[in-house]
Design a protein around this motif. Structure first.
Motif, mmCIF file in Angstrom:
data_model
loop_
_atom_site.group_PDB
_atom_site.id
_atom_site.type_symbol
_atom_site.label_atom_id
_atom_site.label_comp_id
_atom_site.label_asym_id
_atom_site.label_seq_id
_atom_site.Cartn_x
_atom_site.Cartn_y
_atom_site.Cartn_z
ATOM 1 N N THR A 16 -28.274 -27.811 60.681
ATOM 2 C CA THR A 16 -27.031 -27.822 61.455
ATOM 3 C C THR A 16 -26.549 -26.395 61.591
ATOM 4 O O THR A 16 -26.667 -25.620 60.654
ATOM 5 N N ASN A 19 -21.534 -22.484 60.358
ATOM 6 C CA ASN A 19 -20.217 -22.068 60.831
ATOM 7 C C ASN A 19 -19.423 -21.565 59.624
ATOM 8 O O ASN A 19 -18.793 -22.353 58.922
ATOM 9 N N PHE A 22 -15.676 -22.516 59.185
ATOM 10 C CA PHE A 22 -15.443 -23.891 58.767
ATOM 11 C C PHE A 22 -15.689 -24.033 57.278
ATOM 12 O O PHE A 22 -14.870 -24.621 56.556
ATOM 13 N N ARG A 25 -12.927 -22.482 55.192
ATOM 14 C CA ARG A 25 -11.690 -23.255 55.208
ATOM 15 C C ARG A 25 -11.803 -24.506 54.363
ATOM 16 O O ARG A 25 -10.813 -24.970 53.806
ATOM 17 N N MET A 26 -12.994 -25.056 54.268
ATOM 18 C CA MET A 26 -13.162 -26.293 53.506
ATOM 19 C C MET A 26 -13.174 -26.046 52.000
ATOM 20 O O MET A 26 -12.897 -26.958 51.216
ATOM 21 N N GLY B 208 -14.233 -26.493 64.916
ATOM 22 C CA GLY B 208 -14.192 -26.230 63.488
ATOM 23 C C GLY B 208 -13.147 -27.009 62.727
ATOM 24 O O GLY B 208 -13.015 -26.833 61.516
ATOM 25 N N CYS B 209 -12.395 -27.871 63.379
ATOM 26 C CA CYS B 209 -11.440 -28.646 62.598
ATOM 27 C C CYS B 209 -12.132 -29.894 62.057
ATOM 28 O O CYS B 209 -13.185 -30.295 62.540
ATOM 29 N N LEU B 210 -11.532 -30.505 61.060
ATOM 30 C CA LEU B 210 -12.119 -31.670 60.410
ATOM 31 C C LEU B 210 -11.330 -32.914 60.820
ATOM 32 O O LEU B 210 -10.121 -32.984 60.616
ATOM 33 N N TYR B 231 -15.887 -31.113 63.326
ATOM 34 C CA TYR B 231 -16.690 -31.893 62.391
ATOM 35 C C TYR B 231 -15.934 -33.179 62.100
ATOM 36 O O TYR B 231 -14.734 -33.154 61.816
ATOM 37 N N GLU B 263 -24.169 -43.434 64.863
ATOM 38 C CA GLU B 263 -24.962 -42.204 64.856
ATOM 39 C C GLU B 263 -25.799 -42.077 66.126
ATOM 40 O O GLU B 263 -25.974 -40.982 66.656
ATOM 41 N N ARG B 273 -24.826 -32.708 65.297
ATOM 42 C CA ARG B 273 -24.540 -31.655 64.319
ATOM 43 C C ARG B 273 -23.091 -31.703 63.842
ATOM 44 O O ARG B 273 -22.778 -31.200 62.770
ATOM 45 N N LEU B 276 -20.543 -36.073 60.656
ATOM 46 C CA LEU B 276 -20.836 -35.955 59.235
ATOM 47 C C LEU B 276 -21.148 -37.291 58.580
ATOM 48 O O LEU B 276 -21.364 -37.357 57.374
ATOM 49 N N CYS B 278 -20.604 -41.747 58.053
ATOM 50 C CA CYS B 278 -19.544 -42.726 57.860
ATOM 51 C C CYS B 278 -19.838 -43.558 56.620
ATOM 52 O O CYS B 278 -20.932 -43.486 56.062
#
Lengths: 106, 419
Positions: A16, A19, A22, A25-26, B208-210, B231, B263, B273, B276, B278
């Motif tokens: 993947t 980044n 990311f 931040r995690m 880039g946020c979750l 993500y 998926e 990518r 993430l 489930c």
């Protein structure tokens, strides 16, 4: 609530895009001890620091890449999760853990 | 007043022509996308009654940004002329605009009255000082211009008339590519593409946020986040929905194929990518740690109609877990697991006659930002609620309803009742 220890049977690795923003931040959101433990169980814990660096601007790219690999690229496809407190096992099938509880377990 | 200010300003004004659906969502989406991209925007004349809105932005490049990201914008025109009657437009001197020899086409967009093609041609020929000397080309013009007319009375002339070059159209390609009609895996709860992209915009989803969806179903709400490089992962009590087991809801299909699951959709769009994974869990059991973790929670919890609010023991009738408890639990969860500034975007069903703002669930750590209604039937609707976590949670904080919760709590009963 439930802490999870992992026992793997089949593990898949998907590449993947890395980044770094990311991942950085995690870092503060993860339970670092559990994360490193899980990574070790999956054989991808090498090079991960025991403790999260205090430094907010942690940017050691090699370590970030290792974290990225463990966090995002390695996946358990078939296996089991085991609760260390009760021994209750939760199956993982086709990459999807089944974490549903029975009525009497709630 | 604002109109005078805008007219007198040296900055350009633009006319946004919205799609005339989901009217309550349009301005919130526009403002959300502006916030997402740090765009300072002034707007004038927005109404839910018609699709037109004048805007002014600091930099013309922002117009492309709006067109790329907003799903409710049809097109945007740079305002060269604005009049309160056709005569005004016809006599407009166009003195600020040099004559252009590009090939061109002039289109007309109207609201409140359909303007016949012959009338449009007459109108264009009556524009005395149009600064266009090039050839008319209907198929592939160098520049496209719009006349936009708003009618409040179909038997009288238009009350607002605009003219100017088309700056750009909203990207229909995205909605077309991600249309549920073409999607590999869908189910009865799959959210349609326009609404799911709208939710992602109101949630301020950025690269880039979750993102998390605790009522994942077929995964439709995570596709726009993944498209925007967020993500994302989700969970659902219904493991069959996650894995794609059982009878297909698609026409012509018997059972779902091996690749038809959450998926599989991500793979089919090349977005895997960002996906993430489930897991299956009962949302109310609290499998996830209650610590700040997610930037965004987008979700469409069950209304008790199609996919019944399940508990693992499938005892729906006797279950004390009412719809109201589900939403209170969602707010408690979001307040604990969103990072500060993070957003919860979710749908709540309402019986229209019973709804008041006081019937919505609230939480001390969450601020309600937008509340947009989509009417479903004469009796029922659903509201998209956007909440922002504005402070950290303390142990005593809990969600609550100020007034009467029957507008959503009794949704299932009223929906199926004969009256």
């Amino acid at each position: 609530k439930i802490k999870i220890l992992m026992m793997e049977a089949v593990v898949s690795t998907q590449s993947t895009g890395f980044n770094p923003d990311f991942i950085s931040r995690m870092l503060s959101r993860l339970d670092w001890t559990v994360f490193v433990q899980s990574a070790n169980l999956l054989g991808v814990g090498e090079g991960l620091p025991d403790m999260l660096p205090e430094d907010q601007d942690f940017d050691d790219e090699d370590v970030l890449k290792k974290i990225h690999h463990a966090l995002l690229e390695v996946e358990v496809i078939e296996g089991e999760l085991e609760c260390p407190e009760t021994g209750r096992k939760f199956p993982i099938s086709k990459g999807i853990p089944d974490l549903r509880l029975n009525e009497d377990e709630k | 007043n604002l109109r005078t200010m805008l007219v007198g300003s040296p900055k350009k004004r633009f006319l946004v022509v919205f799609a005339h659906v989901f009217q309550e969502f349009r301005l919130p989406e526009l403002l959300s996308v502006c916030q997402l991209h740090d765009i300072e925007l002034e707007h004038d004349g927005y109404s839910e009654e018609h699709p037109y809105c004048i805007i002014r932005v600091a930099d013309e490049k922002h117009i492309s940004t709006l067109l790329n990201r907003c799903v409710m914008i049809q097109f945007i025109v740079e305002v060269w002329e604005e009049h309160r009657s056709r005569e005004g437009l016809c006599k407009a001197p166009f003195s600020n605009y040099p004559t252009s020899s590009y090939s061109f086409n002039i289109l007309l967009h109207s609201f409140g009255r359909k303007v016949p093609a012959t009338e449009k041609i007459d109108l264009i020929e009556s524009m005395e000082h149009l600064p266009l000397s090039g050839k008319v080309d209907c198929r592939d013009p160098d520049r496209v211009f719009y006349i936009v007319e708003r009618y409040t009375d179909r038997t009288a002339g238009p009350t607002d008339v605009y003219f100017g070059p088309l700056v750009g159209r909203g990207t229909r390609e995205i909605l077309d590519k991600f249309s549920v009609k073409k999607r590999l895996y869908i189910g009865r709860t799959t959210m349609d593409a326009q609404l799911s992209f709208l939710m992602a915009n109101l949630a301020l989803i950025r690269p880039g946020c979750l993102t998390y969806d605790p009522f994942l179903g077929t995964g439709s709400l995570l596709i726009p986040p993944a498209y925007h490089a967020s993500y994302c992962f989700g969970s659902d009590i219904d493991i069959k929905a996650l894995k794609g087991w059982g009878k297909s809801t698609k026409q012509g299909e018997e059972r779902y194929e091996q690749d038809q699951n959450v998926e599989g959709n991500m793979l089919s769009y090349g977005l895997e990518r960002y996906y993430l994974g489930c897991h299956a869990s009962d949302f109310s059991s609290g499998v996830l740690r209650r610590v700040p973790f997610f930037d965004v929670i987008v979700t469409d919890p069950p209304y008790g109609i199609r996919e019944a609010s399940l508990r693992v023991n499938k005892d729906i009738k006797n279950s004390q877990y009412s719809l109201s408890e589900q939403f209170l639990e969602l707010l408690n969860f979001a307040a604990a697991t969103l990072v500060l500034g993070g957003r919860l975007v979710y749908w709540i069903p309402v019986i229209r006659d019973l709804y008041t703002p006081a019937s919505l669930p609230l939480h001390p750590a969450l601020t309600l930002k937008y509340n947009c209604q989509q009417v479903l039937t004469k009796k029922s609707a659903r509201r998209l609620l956007v909440m922002i976590k504005t402070r950290e949670c303390s142990a005593e904080d809990a969600s609550f309803v100020q007034g009467d919760n029957t507008s959503h709590n009794q949704y299932r009963e009223v929906y199926f009742s004969k009256t």
